[in-house]
Design a protein around this motif. Structure first.
Motif, mmCIF file in Angstrom:
data_model
loop_
_atom_site.group_PDB
_atom_site.id
_atom_site.type_symbol
_atom_site.label_atom_id
_atom_site.label_comp_id
_atom_site.label_asym_id
_atom_site.label_seq_id
_atom_site.Cartn_x
_atom_site.Cartn_y
_atom_site.Cartn_z
ATOM 1 N N PRO A 81 -37.350 -24.125 -21.251
ATOM 2 C CA PRO A 81 -37.638 -22.845 -20.587
ATOM 3 C C PRO A 81 -36.790 -21.714 -21.173
ATOM 4 O O PRO A 81 -35.689 -21.954 -21.696
ATOM 5 C CB PRO A 81 -37.284 -23.112 -19.120
ATOM 6 N N PHE A 82 -37.305 -20.492 -21.072
ATOM 7 C CA PHE A 82 -36.690 -19.367 -21.772
ATOM 8 C C PHE A 82 -35.230 -19.146 -21.367
ATOM 9 O O PHE A 82 -34.373 -18.964 -22.238
ATOM 10 C CB PHE A 82 -37.490 -18.086 -21.518
ATOM 11 N N ILE A 83 -34.929 -19.146 -20.069
ATOM 12 C CA ILE A 83 -33.559 -18.867 -19.625
ATOM 13 C C ILE A 83 -32.565 -19.900 -20.169
ATOM 14 O O ILE A 83 -31.531 -19.522 -20.751
ATOM 15 C CB ILE A 83 -33.482 -18.785 -18.082
ATOM 16 N N PRO A 84 -32.836 -21.215 -20.041
ATOM 17 C CA PRO A 84 -31.920 -22.187 -20.671
ATOM 18 C C PRO A 84 -31.833 -22.016 -22.189
ATOM 19 O O PRO A 84 -30.752 -22.181 -22.775
ATOM 20 C CB PRO A 84 -32.538 -23.545 -20.300
ATOM 21 N N SER A 85 -32.963 -21.684 -22.825
ATOM 22 C CA SER A 85 -32.937 -21.444 -24.278
ATOM 23 C C SER A 85 -32.025 -20.272 -24.613
ATOM 24 O O SER A 85 -31.273 -20.303 -25.592
ATOM 25 C CB SER A 85 -34.350 -21.146 -24.789
ATOM 26 N N GLY A 127 -31.499 -9.851 -30.932
ATOM 27 C CA GLY A 127 -32.554 -10.534 -31.673
ATOM 28 C C GLY A 127 -33.602 -11.149 -30.773
ATOM 29 O O GLY A 127 -34.802 -11.076 -31.061
ATOM 30 N N VAL A 128 -33.182 -11.728 -29.664
ATOM 31 C CA VAL A 128 -34.132 -12.364 -28.739
ATOM 32 C C VAL A 128 -35.078 -11.325 -28.144
ATOM 33 O O VAL A 128 -36.297 -11.548 -28.062
ATOM 34 C CB VAL A 128 -33.376 -13.115 -27.630
ATOM 35 N N PHE A 129 -34.554 -10.182 -27.754
ATOM 36 C CA PHE A 129 -35.421 -9.172 -27.126
ATOM 37 C C PHE A 129 -36.296 -8.460 -28.149
ATOM 38 O O PHE A 129 -37.458 -8.148 -27.868
ATOM 39 C CB PHE A 129 -34.580 -8.192 -26.320
ATOM 40 N N LEU A 145 -36.254 -18.986 -30.218
ATOM 41 C CA LEU A 145 -37.685 -19.252 -30.371
ATOM 42 C C LEU A 145 -37.944 -20.736 -30.622
ATOM 43 O O LEU A 145 -38.871 -21.326 -30.046
ATOM 44 C CB LEU A 145 -38.236 -18.419 -31.529
ATOM 45 N N HIS A 146 -37.135 -21.348 -31.472
ATOM 46 C CA HIS A 146 -37.308 -22.760 -31.818
ATOM 47 C C HIS A 146 -37.109 -23.651 -30.587
ATOM 48 O O HIS A 146 -37.880 -24.594 -30.362
ATOM 49 C CB HIS A 146 -36.312 -23.143 -32.913
ATOM 50 N N LEU A 147 -36.084 -23.360 -29.809
ATOM 51 C CA LEU A 147 -35.842 -24.141 -28.590
ATOM 52 C C LEU A 147 -36.990 -23.982 -27.596
ATOM 53 O O LEU A 147 -37.425 -24.950 -26.966
ATOM 54 C CB LEU A 147 -34.534 -23.698 -27.932
ATOM 55 N N THR A 148 -37.509 -22.760 -27.503
ATOM 56 C CA THR A 148 -38.569 -22.479 -26.525
ATOM 57 C C THR A 148 -39.904 -23.087 -26.936
ATOM 58 O O THR A 148 -40.615 -23.660 -26.109
ATOM 59 C CB THR A 148 -38.729 -20.959 -26.344
#
Length: 294
Positions: free
Chosen positions: A60-64, A204-206, A51-54
């Motif tokens: 972008p979400f995929i690289p994050s 956690g991401v999902f 979340l912090h990176l995004t």
């Protein structure tokens, strides 16, 4: 029937995430004999890092997502090296208590950096629901199940085909025999923690994309415990099946029983079901029965 299928689909999504977390539990237990009570906090940190990176760095979400994988893999290694490595040979109860203390420490660190307010991911998945057998399903649910399924397949192939995976299976089977064959036990322990951190981060991401991100996400570590026990602490396939079963049962109970009694059954029923199964099969559905000769 529409309510039933909605609950079933939601339960399948939650259950697939439980399966990932249960896999992390099982990996550490099979390799080290330790139940990791900090698994929920690894999920929490993974969600916040992505979340912090995004949000903060506009990655972008995929690289994050990929960067979160890398970070959590290294983070798992670091945790094992700093906290767990020195506990090798110590009583199991001491190591378990250490993971409980580690759980509180990691949660406190998260609160210091990100606070306790709920944060949400930017719009990552299309908002238009998909019609699945006449039921409208959010696309984030579909992507969650697909991603988790792919992750489980990758790890299954890793354990069966790769040299490191075979070494982990050997250590899980017999540490002394593995050591005599030249397998470095400490490296296997570190790898188990690294993989457990990665699978927790995926979950956690999902979960964060579905429910938002806050410190309550760490409770998934406790909620997944019935799934681990149900499937069998030392069974990888049991962890996956147990996670799916608990996720589906939890949502069905929440949809049908909670409205009748005013709530609460959804949180309690997985533990009740776990107790019933253990009374019939003390080692879980797929756990290895140990026969101790006296």
């Amino acid at each position: 029937m529409e309510l039933f299928f909605n609950l079933l689909i939601t339960g399948l999504v939650v259950g697939s995430i439980y399966a990932l977390l249960a896999l992390g539990f099982t990996l550490i237990y099979k390799s080290t004999g330790v139940v990791n009570f900090a698994q929920g906090e690894l999920l929490l940190i993974g969600a916040y890092i992505c979340l912090h990176l995004t949000v903060s760095y506009r990655v972008p979400f995929i690289p994050s997502f990929i960067l979160t994988f890398i970070f959590m893999f290294l983070f798992g290694f670091i945790i094992e090296r700093i906290f767990l490595r020195k506990m090798i040979g110590e009583p199991i109860i001491s190591i378990i208590m250490l993971t409980i203390g580690l759980s509180s420490l990691l949660k406190s660190v998260v609160q210091i950096f990100w606070g306790t307010d709920t944060r949400v991911f930017p719009k990552v998945f299309p908002s238009e629901p998909v019609n699945l057998f006449g039921i409208k399903v959010s696309q984030v649910y579909i992507y969650s199940v697909i991603s988790v399924a792919i992750s489980l397949v990758i790890f299954s192939v890793f354990f069966k085909k790769s040299k490191a995976g075979v070494a982990m299976r050997a250590v899980a089977s017999d540490q002394q025999a593995a050591l005599s064959m030249g397998i470095e036990i400490k490296k296997v322990f570190a790898l188990a923690w690294a993989i457990a951190a990665v699978v927790s981060a995926v979950g956690g991401v999902f979960v964060g994309n579905i429910n938002g991100v806050n410190t309550n996400l760490s409770q998934f570590g406790l909620k997944v415990f019935p799934a681990v026990i149900l499937g069998g602490l030392d069974s990888i396939s049991g962890a996956i099946i147990g996670g799916v079963i608990i996720g589906i049962l939890e949502n069905l109970v929440g949809g049908y029983v909670d409205p009748l009694i005013g709530g609460g059954a959804k949180e309690v029923f997985p533990f009740i079901f776990m107790i019933i199964v253990l009374m019939i099969k003390p080692y879980g559905l797929f756990g290895t029965e140990e026969v101790e000769k006296v």
